[in-house]
Design a protein around this motif. Sequence first.
Motif, PDB file in Angstrom:
ATOM      1  N   GLY A 120     -12.162  22.998  13.775  1.00 34.05           N
ATOM      2  CA  GLY A 120     -13.341  23.657  14.343  1.00 34.05           C
ATOM      3  C   GLY A 120     -13.632  23.195  15.757  1.00 34.05           C
ATOM      4  N   LEU A 121     -13.443  21.907  16.018  1.00 33.30           N
ATOM      5  CA  LEU A 121     -13.645  21.385  17.375  1.00 33.30           C
ATOM      6  C   LEU A 121     -12.637  21.974  18.348  1.00 33.30           C
ATOM      7  CD1 LEU A 121     -14.449  17.585  17.011  1.00 33.30           C
ATOM      8  CD2 LEU A 121     -15.913  19.398  17.876  1.00 33.30           C
ATOM      9  N   LEU A 122     -11.418  22.151  17.880  1.00 37.84           N
ATOM     10  CA  LEU A 122     -10.390  22.752  18.728  1.00 37.84           C
ATOM     11  C   LEU A 122     -10.792  24.168  19.133  1.00 37.84           C
ATOM     12  CD1 LEU A 122      -7.557  22.342  19.951  1.00 37.84           C
ATOM     13  CD2 LEU A 122      -6.651  23.351  17.857  1.00 37.84           C
ATOM     14  N   ALA A 123     -11.285  24.945  18.172  1.00 38.74           N
ATOM     15  CA  ALA A 123     -11.741  26.305  18.481  1.00 38.74           C
ATOM     16  C   ALA A 123     -12.917  26.283  19.460  1.00 38.74           C
ATOM     17  CB  ALA A 123     -12.126  27.029  17.194  1.00 38.74           C
ATOM     18  N   PHE A 134     -14.903  26.665  25.814  1.00 39.77           N
ATOM     19  CA  PHE A 134     -15.285  26.074  27.092  1.00 39.77           C
ATOM     20  C   PHE A 134     -14.154  26.093  28.112  1.00 39.77           C
ATOM     21  CE2 PHE A 134     -18.332  24.052  24.200  1.00 39.77           C
ATOM     22  CZ  PHE A 134     -19.504  24.406  24.857  1.00 39.77           C
ATOM     23  N   VAL A 135     -12.913  26.099  27.662  1.00 38.73           N
ATOM     24  CA  VAL A 135     -11.768  26.008  28.561  1.00 38.73           C
ATOM     25  C   VAL A 135     -11.327  27.384  29.067  1.00 38.73           C
ATOM     26  CG1 VAL A 135      -9.351  25.303  28.703  1.00 38.73           C
ATOM     27  CG2 VAL A 135     -11.002  23.848  27.554  1.00 38.73           C
ATOM     28  N   ILE A 136     -11.362  28.393  28.219  1.00 37.65           N
ATOM     29  CA  ILE A 136     -10.865  29.720  28.592  1.00 37.65           C
ATOM     30  C   ILE A 136     -11.561  30.281  29.839  1.00 37.65           C
ATOM     31  CG2 ILE A 136     -10.770  32.130  27.834  1.00 37.65           C
ATOM     32  CD1 ILE A 136      -9.893  31.089  25.108  1.00 37.65           C
ATOM     33  N   PRO A 137     -12.888  30.169  29.997  1.00 30.43           N
ATOM     34  CA  PRO A 137     -13.513  30.709  31.212  1.00 30.43           C
ATOM     35  C   PRO A 137     -13.037  30.069  32.512  1.00 30.43           C
ATOM     36  CG  PRO A 137     -15.174  30.374  29.535  1.00 30.43           C
ATOM     37  CD  PRO A 137     -13.914  29.757  29.024  1.00 30.43           C
ATOM     38  N   LEU A 138     -12.359  28.939  32.439  1.00 22.76           N
ATOM     39  CA  LEU A 138     -11.863  28.304  33.655  1.00 22.76           C
ATOM     40  C   LEU A 138     -10.743  29.117  34.305  1.00 22.76           C
ATOM     41  CD1 LEU A 138     -11.812  24.568  32.560  1.00 22.76           C
ATOM     42  CD2 LEU A 138     -13.510  25.741  33.975  1.00 22.76           C
TER      43      LEU A 138
END
Length: 97
Positions: free
Chosen positions: A18-21, A26-30
């Motif tokens: 779940g933490l990975l998802a 948070f990372v994808i919008p970068l």
Amino acid sequence: MSASVGAIVGWRGLFAIGLLAAAFAFVIPLWVPESPRWLFGQGRYEDARRSLAWALNVDPREIQLPASLPEPERASWFELFKYPRSIIAAMLTGLRA
């Protein structure tokens, strides 16, 4: 997922998955840009051009932007009920056990 993997990895493993998802959120919008339509509406024309070029995988100089955005089409609430089969299928899906 819990039923198939939970017995193997336990609750801590499921929490880590779940933490990975959540980290992806948070990372994808970068590296994924904003919508070209939203950027154009905000007056950020060059950013809109770069975003569209990124999505189409072309050079930004090749893209011609319109002078203004078209007005969105207005729809009535009755269009939601235009297809009764879709409504019934959605209700049955929501009521399944």
